[in-house]
Design a protein around this motif. Sequence first.
Motif, PDB file in Angstrom:
ATOM      1  N   TYR A  17       0.830  -1.197   0.000  1.00 44.53           N
ATOM      2  CA  TYR A  17       0.000   0.000   0.000  1.00 44.53           C
ATOM      3  C   TYR A  17       0.863   1.245   0.000  1.00 44.53           C
ATOM      4  O   TYR A  17       2.032   1.224   0.379  1.00 44.53           O
ATOM      5  CB  TYR A  17      -0.955   0.016   1.203  1.00 44.53           C
ATOM      6  CG  TYR A  17      -0.265   0.005   2.551  1.00 44.53           C
ATOM      7  CD1 TYR A  17       0.156   1.184   3.160  1.00 44.53           C
ATOM      8  CD2 TYR A  17      -0.015  -1.190   3.213  1.00 44.53           C
ATOM      9  CE1 TYR A  17       0.794   1.169   4.387  1.00 44.53           C
ATOM     10  CE2 TYR A  17       0.607  -1.215   4.445  1.00 44.53           C
ATOM     11  CZ  TYR A  17       1.009  -0.027   5.018  1.00 44.53           C
ATOM     12  OH  TYR A  17       1.647  -0.040   6.231  1.00 44.53           O
ATOM     13  N   LYS A  52      -3.911   3.631  -1.104  1.00 46.39           N
ATOM     14  CA  LYS A  52      -4.092   2.783  -2.281  1.00 46.39           C
ATOM     15  C   LYS A  52      -3.470   1.436  -1.964  1.00 46.39           C
ATOM     16  O   LYS A  52      -2.282   1.351  -1.652  1.00 46.39           O
ATOM     17  CB  LYS A  52      -3.441   3.401  -3.512  1.00 46.39           C
ATOM     18  CG  LYS A  52      -3.584   2.523  -4.741  1.00 46.39           C
ATOM     19  CD  LYS A  52      -3.313   3.279  -6.005  1.00 46.39           C
ATOM     20  CE  LYS A  52      -3.373   2.386  -7.214  1.00 46.39           C
ATOM     21  NZ  LYS A  52      -4.630   1.829  -7.556  1.00 46.39           N
ATOM     22  N   ILE A  53      -4.279   0.386  -2.016  1.00 49.38           N
ATOM     23  CA  ILE A  53      -3.832  -0.967  -1.685  1.00 49.38           C
ATOM     24  C   ILE A  53      -3.674  -1.762  -2.965  1.00 49.38           C
ATOM     25  O   ILE A  53      -4.550  -1.739  -3.832  1.00 49.38           O
ATOM     26  CB  ILE A  53      -4.840  -1.655  -0.749  1.00 49.38           C
ATOM     27  CG1 ILE A  53      -4.958  -0.863   0.564  1.00 49.38           C
ATOM     28  CG2 ILE A  53      -4.429  -3.100  -0.470  1.00 49.38           C
ATOM     29  CD1 ILE A  53      -6.091  -1.316   1.462  1.00 49.38           C
TER      30      ILE A  53
END
Length: 135
Positions: A17, A52-53
């Motif tokens: 992430y 944001k993964i």
Amino acid sequence: MPSIEYEGSCVCGQTSYTAFDLNDISYCHCEQCRKMTGHFMAASQVSRENIKIKGKIKWFYTHEGSRHGFCDNCGANMFWQNDNKPTISVTAGSIDDSKELRTWHHIFTEEKGCYYNINPKEPQSEGYGNSKIDE
């Protein structure tokens, strides 16, 4: 003040992430977190819009609305979230470089394990409530 970017990953590197503006570290001593991690949970909270993964996450609900996220490959415990809140927590150990992060507080201290002590100078609360410093 400019945003600080943090990156993190699991043990195998399959799940990672990028997050901006992580909060300082919370330590949760509740029985659920101790059973999920083998000790207490150390995590940093971030707005869901600031993370944001990448990779596949397996989610496990520990109770209604509360879930932990694990790397689907190596099983590393990486995330926690309450479905009713706009934030997600990342485990402190998954952060590659914690840069400026410090201790924020300890929560659910009445459920802590008997085999360790909490620094009495750090903010503490018996639940989610307001933190206090024991002097």
